[in-house]
Design an enzyme around this catalytic site. Structure first.
Site, PDB file in Angstrom:
ATOM      1  N   TYR A  57     -50.929  -5.615  -1.898  1.00  0.00           N
ATOM      2  CA  TYR A  57     -52.224  -5.169  -2.408  1.00  0.00           C
ATOM      3  C   TYR A  57     -52.752  -4.021  -1.560  1.00  0.00           C
ATOM      4  CZ  TYR A  57     -52.773  -9.596  -5.017  1.00  0.00           C
ATOM      5  OH  TYR A  57     -52.622 -10.659  -5.878  1.00  0.00           O
ATOM      6  N   TYR A  85     -45.463 -12.393  -3.360  1.00  0.00           N
ATOM      7  CA  TYR A  85     -45.808 -12.078  -1.969  1.00  0.00           C
ATOM      8  C   TYR A  85     -45.986 -13.361  -1.165  1.00  0.00           C
ATOM      9  CZ  TYR A  85     -50.692 -12.701  -3.622  1.00  0.00           C
ATOM     10  OH  TYR A  85     -51.849 -13.172  -4.179  1.00  0.00           O
ATOM     11  N   ARG A 117     -46.417 -16.655  -3.335  1.00  0.00           N
ATOM     12  CA  ARG A 117     -47.092 -16.741  -4.632  1.00  0.00           C
ATOM     13  C   ARG A 117     -46.162 -16.229  -5.726  1.00  0.00           C
ATOM     14  NH1 ARG A 117     -51.938 -16.792  -6.133  1.00  0.00           N
ATOM     15  NH2 ARG A 117     -50.991 -18.228  -7.577  1.00  0.00           N
ATOM     16  N   HIS A 142     -48.181 -12.495 -10.228  1.00  0.00           N
ATOM     17  CA  HIS A 142     -49.348 -12.768 -11.080  1.00  0.00           C
ATOM     18  C   HIS A 142     -50.251 -11.552 -11.148  1.00  0.00           C
ATOM     19  CE1 HIS A 142     -50.541 -13.754  -6.939  1.00  0.00           C
ATOM     20  NE2 HIS A 142     -51.727 -13.263  -7.277  1.00  0.00           N
ATOM     21  N   HIS A 180     -54.403 -10.891 -11.602  1.00  0.00           N
ATOM     22  CA  HIS A 180     -55.727 -11.527 -11.602  1.00  0.00           C
ATOM     23  C   HIS A 180     -56.556 -10.981 -12.761  1.00  0.00           C
ATOM     24  CE1 HIS A 180     -55.467 -13.305  -7.485  1.00  0.00           C
ATOM     25  NE2 HIS A 180     -54.632 -12.297  -7.271  1.00  0.00           N
TER      26      HIS A 180
HETATM   27 FE   LIG Z   1     -53.047 -12.454  -5.842  1.00  0.00          FE
END
Ligand SMILES: [Fe+2]
Lengths: 200, 236
Positions: free
Chosen positions: B103, B142, B152, B155, B157
């Site tokens: 991110y 990640y 995770r 995905h 969000h």
């Molecule tokens: Fe996330």
């Protein structure tokens, strides 16, 4: 047109720790859609600041929460509900969003809402609806901010549903700072003096 | 009379406390939620539509000078309420990691490369039939520190408003067949496996653009708009 009834709600998931660059992007290149200061000049009502901390079960500040408020104007009109009265509070959106800072602190500036209709024709005391999102919150926590000293608090139909020894977690004490009215609302997500949260 | 939507459907959501997701342990309220009637304060809500998005907000692959690395995808679907009515003209905010699983958020420390051509922030508004669509790259999985070797599943969000303050929803869309599902305490916090599956998008050849991008369909169901105190209970 109505489709076949869907199988059920889309489940909630946490907002996670990395939402800021789209949801509260003041520090990023993304344009900011939602602000913490929503007291537009056309909104009737007393200008107030609502501020406080978001704390976890250990009393430690939560530094990655997002808060959203929804409130009526000083005459108890929600935006949208007031659409039949063009020209009145047209700019007031009633909705604010902010992230907490690195101390878990937040502040909104808005107008103190007027009383709004409640269930069974009763009036509700002035209040602002508050939603809390954070890493570790799998779904939004919903609560309400009430205001110290409001005569309607005693008979408020929602506050009356809260055990009396927990009501004070929802009623923000008022102070003044210079010319500003400041209401302090501390969110304790868990533990002693835990803030009351609602199933809505 | 006091209005309150049928809330049996709320069982689709995870509980506040899901101990395998460690961050819930000190953040989940310990007291039961207090059930309140739905008043004007819950039944009204902010209205944000087309005025909030700029051209290009729906194409996360074209927000910089060059194109991001990764597998280009189209994500589309409909936003409906529980009764199957479309939710038109409502804002959908999306954010995600880049193809390497990183991110742009300042606190993301995953040692995977940032992509100078990818921010991972998008906004779209549903059309009159509740349809939305955006173009992006498939996010990478990640690692996180929840438990040893925690990752995770990939995905995106999602954040949605819907017509009232009570329809507000923040969730995550997953990709079909992800081998990390079985290990992810956030995904598995949803008690009902059928509800969990509703967060998994569906690969769709009709959405897939030839020579350009794979297509995924993700429909979203928000709470019903209409008070139903006089309606017969649904028998499903
Ligand atoms: Fe996330």
């Amino acid at each position: 047109m109505t489709d076949p009834r869907p199988d059920g709600l889309t489940p909630s998931q946490t907002v996670g720790p990395f939402f800021a660059y789209v949801l509260t992007p003041a520090a990023y290149d993304t344009p900011v859609l939602f602000e913490a200061d929503i007291a537009t000049p056309d909104a009737p009502g007393e200008r107030i600041r609502i501020e406080g901390y978001v704390l976890d079960g250990d009393g430690e500040p939560i530094v990655d929460a997002m808060l959203e408020i929804w409130g009526a104007d000083g005459e108890g009109r929600y935006p949208g509900a007031a659409a039949e009265e063009p020209g009145r509070n047209a700019a007031f959106r009633g909705f604010g969003r902010t992230e907490v800072d690195s101390n878990g602190f937040f502040a909104f500036t808005t107008v103190k809402p007027g009383p709004v209709p409640g269930p069974d024709g009763a009036m509700q005391a002035p209040h602002v609806s508050l939603g809390v999102f954070a890493r570790g919150l799998l779904k939004r926590l919903s609560t309400r901010i009430y205001f110290e000293g409001e005569p309607g608090n005693e008979a408020d139909p929602i506050l009356s549903l809260v055990p009396s020894d927990r009501r004070r977690t929802l009623v923000a004490p008022r102070t003044t700072r210079g010319a500003d009215a400041v209401y302090t609302f501390t969110l304790r997500l868990q533990g002693e003096d835990e803030t009351v949260f609602f199933a809505v | 009379m006091a209005v309150r939507y049928d809330d049996a459907s709320l069982a689709a959501h995870p509980p506040s406390l899901a101990p395998d997701y460690a961050s819930t342990r000190r953040r989940a309220p310990s007291q039961p939620l207090i059930i309140i009637p739905h008043t004007l304060s819950e039944l009204t809500g902010p209205v944000y539509g087309h005025e909030t998005v700029r051209p290009g907000d729906d194409d996360l692959t074209r927000q910089h000078a060059g194109e991001p690395l990764g597998e280009r995808i189209i994500v589309t679907g409909r936003v409906l309420d529980e009764d199957g009515r479309p939710v038109p003209h409502t804002l959908v905010e999306v954010w995600q990691a880049n193809a390497a699983g990183r991110y742009i958020h300042v606190r993301d420390q995953h040692p995977a490369p940032l992509d100078p051509n990818f921010s991972g922030a998008g906004r779209v508004v549903t059309d009159a039939e509740g349809r939305y669509r955006f173009t992006t790259v498939k996010p990478g999985a990640y690692p996180w520190r929840n438990h040893p070797n925690a990752w995770r599943p990939a995905h995106i969000h999602f954040s949605l408003f819907g017509p009232s303050f009570l329809t507000r929803l923040v969730t995550q869309m997953y990709f079909p067949g992800d081998p990390l599902f079985a290990y992810d305490p956030i995904f598995n916090s949803i008690p009902d496996p059928r509800a969990r599956d509703r967060l998994v998008s569906r690969f769709d050849m009709d959405t897939t653009a030839p020579e350009w991008a794979l297509g995924y369909v993700f429909d979203i169901v928000l709470r019903g708009r209409d008070a139903t105190p006089t309606e017969e209970p649904h028998d499903d």
